[in-house]
Structures are given as C-alpha cells and as structure tokens.
Scaffold this motif. Structure first.
Motif, PDB file in Angstrom:
ATOM      1  N   LEU A   1      64.208  40.599 -37.903  1.00 46.31           N
ATOM      2  CA  LEU A   1      65.470  39.848 -37.861  1.00 46.31           C
ATOM      3  C   LEU A   1      66.364  40.340 -38.992  1.00 46.31           C
ATOM      4  CD1 LEU A   1      63.531  36.555 -37.738  1.00 46.31           C
ATOM      5  CD2 LEU A   1      65.043  37.221 -35.901  1.00 46.31           C
ATOM      6  N   ARG A   2      67.632  40.586 -38.672  1.00 44.89           N
ATOM      7  CA  ARG A   2      68.598  41.023 -39.687  1.00 44.89           C
ATOM      8  C   ARG A   2      69.897  40.254 -39.517  1.00 44.89           C
ATOM      9  NH1 ARG A   2      66.325  45.613 -37.662  1.00 44.89           N
ATOM     10  NH2 ARG A   2      65.143  46.883 -39.125  1.00 44.89           N
ATOM     11  N   ARG A   3      70.431  39.793 -40.642  1.00 42.81           N
ATOM     12  CA  ARG A   3      71.727  39.141 -40.596  1.00 42.81           C
ATOM     13  C   ARG A   3      72.785  40.163 -40.240  1.00 42.81           C
ATOM     14  NH1 ARG A   3      72.991  35.992 -45.741  1.00 42.81           N
ATOM     15  NH2 ARG A   3      71.112  34.973 -45.047  1.00 42.81           N
ATOM     16  N   LYS A   4      73.705  39.779 -39.350  1.00 43.20           N
ATOM     17  CA  LYS A   4      74.801  40.693 -38.949  1.00 43.20           C
ATOM     18  C   LYS A   4      75.892  40.681 -39.989  1.00 43.20           C
ATOM     19  CE  LYS A   4      74.427  40.530 -33.954  1.00 43.20           C
ATOM     20  NZ  LYS A   4      75.158  40.257 -32.743  1.00 43.20           N
TER      21      LYS A   4
ATOM     22  N   ALA B   1      70.091  32.214 -43.458  1.00 44.26           N
ATOM     23  CA  ALA B   1      70.676  31.119 -44.213  1.00 44.26           C
ATOM     24  C   ALA B   1      71.140  30.002 -43.297  1.00 44.26           C
ATOM     25  CB  ALA B   1      71.828  31.648 -45.042  1.00 44.26           C
ATOM     26  N   LEU B   2      70.252  29.471 -42.503  1.00 44.41           N
ATOM     27  CA  LEU B   2      70.619  28.422 -41.572  1.00 44.41           C
ATOM     28  C   LEU B   2      70.826  27.086 -42.252  1.00 44.41           C
ATOM     29  CD1 LEU B   2      68.276  29.277 -38.596  1.00 44.41           C
ATOM     30  CD2 LEU B   2      70.716  29.661 -38.793  1.00 44.41           C
TER      31      LEU B   2
ATOM     32  N   SER C   1      74.993  34.807 -37.668  1.00 47.55           N
ATOM     33  CA  SER C   1      74.582  35.645 -36.547  1.00 47.55           C
ATOM     34  C   SER C   1      73.529  36.630 -37.020  1.00 47.55           C
ATOM     35  CB  SER C   1      75.760  36.422 -35.976  1.00 47.55           C
ATOM     36  OG  SER C   1      76.717  35.544 -35.441  1.00 47.55           O
ATOM     37  N   TYR C   2      72.552  36.898 -36.160  1.00 52.91           N
ATOM     38  CA  TYR C   2      71.447  37.777 -36.503  1.00 52.91           C
ATOM     39  C   TYR C   2      71.143  38.705 -35.351  1.00 52.91           C
ATOM     40  CZ  TYR C   2      71.112  34.082 -39.844  1.00 52.91           C
ATOM     41  OH  TYR C   2      71.426  33.166 -40.806  1.00 52.91           O
ATOM     42  N   SER C   3      70.720  39.917 -35.666  1.00 52.54           N
ATOM     43  CA  SER C   3      70.233  40.832 -34.646  1.00 52.54           C
ATOM     44  C   SER C   3      68.715  40.824 -34.683  1.00 52.54           C
ATOM     45  CB  SER C   3      70.792  42.242 -34.862  1.00 52.54           C
ATOM     46  OG  SER C   3      70.347  42.764 -36.087  1.00 52.54           O
TER      47      SER C   3
ATOM     48  N   GLY D   1      66.605  34.137 -45.534  1.00 52.27           N
ATOM     49  CA  GLY D   1      67.177  35.246 -46.295  1.00 52.27           C
ATOM     50  C   GLY D   1      67.955  36.186 -45.406  1.00 52.27           C
ATOM     51  N   PRO D   2      68.281  37.355 -45.918  1.00 51.16           N
ATOM     52  CA  PRO D   2      69.054  38.319 -45.136  1.00 51.16           C
ATOM     53  C   PRO D   2      68.238  38.973 -44.021  1.00 51.16           C
ATOM     54  CG  PRO D   2      68.485  39.233 -47.262  1.00 51.16           C
ATOM     55  CD  PRO D   2      68.048  37.800 -47.283  1.00 51.16           C
TER      56      PRO D   2
END
Length: 132
Positions: free
Chosen positions: A129-132, A2-3, A10-12, A110-111
């Motif tokens: 990619l995953r949202r933290k 969601a930039l 933050s994303y991992s 997205g998430p």
C-alpha cells in the motif's frame, strides 16, 4: 495510512499472487472517520467494497528494579507500548459475479503499509500500500 488524521486520503495497492509474479492493482480512497472505498482489479474481474480500520490496543507492562548507589531498588512503574505493526484494516470486497476477496492490512497509519488478500479459491496475494 493516515486515516485518523481528519482528511481525505488516497492509496494505491499492488498485489502479487503467491503462484506467479503477475502484478495486479487497486486503489483505496475515503474520508477519515468515514468509509474507505476499495477497488482491486485482478484479470477481468473487479472487486469492490470497503475497509474497516482498527487500532490494536496498546500493551501495558510493569518495570521493576533499578540501582541507587550500591543498593538495588524494588521501585516499579507501568509503561505503555504501542503495537509496532501500527494500525490494521480489514477489507471485504466482492465482484459483480459474487466472488469475494478478503484483505488484511498492517501499518496503514503511515505513508505505506503491507498485507495479504485471499480469494474464494484460497489463492493468497501479497499486497503493498502506498499513499498517492
């Protein structure tokens, strides 16, 4: 990712090279509308840089036809179709010894998202990619 929502995110990142099952990790964080800092660790080497988010242009189509009673109609309308892959991003990362890692991500609105990275030797990494 969601930039475009107007907040810090933050994303991992999880990377797997296509020549082994070894996992490597990274993270991305930044302010929406500003730079997103990306860091990836592969072995003893840390790659750092930023990514640029680009929304692909929607596609416009024209739909013609329809049935009214027992007659066909030639009435048409334009429709706008969003890109199903979602928002895309391009990251250009460098290590302290001057090596590069180039990454393309899809679905970053997205998430979670996915993509690939490629190092200077041509090794391709699949990325989650995953949202933290």
């Amino acid at each position: 990712m969601a930039l475009l929502a107007g907040c810090a995110s933050s994303y991992s990142l999880t990377l797997m090279p296509r020549d082994s099952g070894q996992l490597h990790h990274g993270e991305a964080s930044g302010q929406t509308g500003g730079e997103t800092q990306v860091s990836v660790v592969i072995g003893e080497r840390t790659y750092q840089g930023t990514w640029v988010v680009a929304d692909p242009a929607p596609t416009t189509g024209f739909v013609v036809g329809g049935i009214f009673g027992s007659r066909r109609s030639g009435i048409g309308t334009s429709v706008v179709i969003d890109n199903p892959a979602g928002t895309e991003a391009k990251a250009l990362l460098r290590s302290a010894d001057g090596r590069g890692l180039r990454c393309d991500f899809k679905g970053v609105n997205g998430p979670s998202g996915s993509g690939t990275c490629q190092d200077d030797q041509g090794l391709v990494y699949d990325v989650q990619l995953r949202r933290k």
